[in-house]
Design an enzyme around this catalytic site. Structure first.
Site, mmCIF file in Angstrom:
data_model
loop_
_atom_site.group_PDB
_atom_site.id
_atom_site.type_symbol
_atom_site.label_atom_id
_atom_site.label_comp_id
_atom_site.label_asym_id
_atom_site.label_seq_id
_atom_site.Cartn_x
_atom_site.Cartn_y
_atom_site.Cartn_z
ATOM 1 N N GLY A 4 -12.890 -4.333 2.510
ATOM 2 C CA GLY A 4 -13.794 -4.371 2.586
ATOM 3 C C GLY A 4 -14.380 -3.074 1.523
ATOM 4 O O GLY A 4 -14.971 -3.374 1.744
ATOM 5 N N ARG A 19 0.883 -1.150 -0.037
ATOM 6 C CA ARG A 19 0.015 -0.146 -0.022
ATOM 7 C C ARG A 19 0.977 1.052 -0.084
ATOM 8 O O ARG A 19 0.187 2.171 -0.769
ATOM 9 C CB ARG A 19 -1.212 0.088 0.841
ATOM 10 N N GLY A 61 -8.861 -9.248 1.161
ATOM 11 C CA GLY A 61 -7.462 -9.316 1.363
ATOM 12 C C GLY A 61 -7.108 -10.757 1.328
ATOM 13 O O GLY A 61 -6.007 -11.399 1.146
#
Ligand code: 3PG
Ligand code: MG
Length: 396
Positions: A377, A36, A354
């Protein structure tokens, strides 16, 4: 597409507040997966190259409105400096004098990182006062945190209404990939949905059957659908009380012209552990004392045929108990087929969530997918057809 990008805003001499998601896994104070962090580099570099000062706003973990030292973004600074190859000036708070001081202290080419926005209770409440405090620090707001866009927080939503706002490069790439996969995709479209429980993916399945041509159901969820069709699954993980719901989803799929694909053969074992003795049987032949831990080779062969006939594929969730060998076989083989077809230019493939990314990485297939989302999510909520507040705020 309704939102501005970095190309639409003048950056020279501006202080640019960039919401990023650097909520990365850490162990013993060290970042264990910097994906990320690496993904925000293009946005930061673009801002600096065009004469702007990049000030990063981010959350870390869930401190619930209190200062929790272990959840300080200070711990991410070394990994951020490595990824950017630039000095990172850390601000002890995301608003007020400490934030202003850090921004003032940053020289040209330095990047500012402000402390965890979730140390303030106003963040998760989308408190207008906190949003105003954040907005007061800069001239332009850029949201590059697609993976936090399902949260209507001060730094993801409220602030966007207070400053000229644009999507960062990562946000842009995520939104374009998702649009290509489900918004206006090349057809036929296949969705592969796996994972343990139907109950957590009900909205997702309900939305997908109206959008895709083929829905492949794998993992524990497939067992629930098998039970709903009267197939015995022995001791397999299955939500027997969800049988009616599974039948409703199948009826909805039929009405929408979506073909649901369930396993035709399965790998069964008596124990849930790596290298457990196992056998492959027809789907109706799971022994009463055994559990299904993976889809079998005949199922994979059928799926590959479906993939070969498709132009677009979206993937969330493993097909079997991929975390224990050899029950990762179907997930690996199917993922490798997607990788091969994508490499050949025959398929646009998008994956997210994930577990999914971990499974595709383990299969050695992730690098060949057209796009791998950084989101967990947010990716699911988007697959459910829900509006993402962080994205809507950019359109306002
Ligand atoms: C994530 O890790 O998926 C995002 O950073 C969002 O985190 P959250 O679920 O704590 O809002
Ligand atoms: Mg958030």
């Amino acid at each position: 597409m309704g939102w501005k990008t970095l190309d639409d805003v003048a950056l020279a001499g501006k202080t640019v507040l960039v919401r990023v998601d650097i909520n990365v896994p850490m162990e013993a104070g060290r970042v264990t997966d910097a994906t990320r962090i690496e993904k925000i580099v293009p946005t930061v570099e673009d801002i600096i190259a065009r004469g702007g000062k990049a000030v990063l706003l981010a959350h870390f973990d869930r401190p619930k409105g209190k200062v929790v030292p272990e959840m300080s973004l200070r711990h991410v600074v070394p990994a951020l400096q490595t990824a950017l190859g630039r000095k990172v000036v850390f601000g002890e708070d995301c608003v007020g004098a400490p934030a202003q001081a850090a921004i003032a202290a940053a020289a040209t080419g330095d990047v500012v990182l402000l402390e965890n926005t979730r140390f303030h209770a106003g963040e998760e409440k989308n408190d207008p006062a906190l949003a105003a405090g954040l907005a007061a620090l800069g001239d332009i707001y850029v949201n590059d945190a697609f993976s936090a866009a399902h949260r209507a927080h001060a730094s993801t939503a409220g602030i966007a209404g207070l400053l000229p706002a644009a999507a960062g490069r990562l946000m842009e790439a995520e939104l374009r990939a998702l649009e290509a996969a489900l918004g206006s995709p090349a057809r036929p479209v296949v969705a592969v949905v796996g994972g343990a429980k139907v109950s957590t993916k009900l909205d997702l399945l309900g939305n997908l059957v109206t959008k895709v041509d083929h829905l492949v159901i794998g993992g524990g969820m497939a067992n629930t659908f098998l039970v709903a069709q009267g197939v015995e699954v022995g001791k397999s993980l299955a939500e027997r009380d969800m049988a009616d719901t599974a039948r409703e989803i199948m009826a909805k799929a039929k009405a929408a012209g979506c073909t649901i694909h369930l396993p035709v053969d399965v790998v069964v074992a008596r124990e849930f552990k790596a290298d457990a003795a196992n056998e492959t049987v027809d789907v109706g032949a799971c022994p009463a004392d055994a559990m299904i831990l993976d889809a079998g080779p005949a199922t994979v062969a059928r799926l590959v045929t479906v993939f070969e006939g498709a132009k677009t594929l979206i993937w969330n969730g493993p097909l079997g108990a991929f975390e224990i060998k050899p029950f990762d076989a179907a997930t690996n083989a199917a993922a490798q087929a997607v990788a091969r077809l994508t490499r050949a230019g025959a398929l646009v493939s998008v994956a997210g969530g994930g577990d999914t990314v971990a499974a595709l990485n383990a299969a050695g297939a992730a690098a060949d997918f057209t796009f791998i989302s950084t989101a967990g999510g947010a990716f699911l909520e988007w697959m459910e057809g829900k509006e993402l507040p962080g994205v809507s705020a950019l359109m306002a």
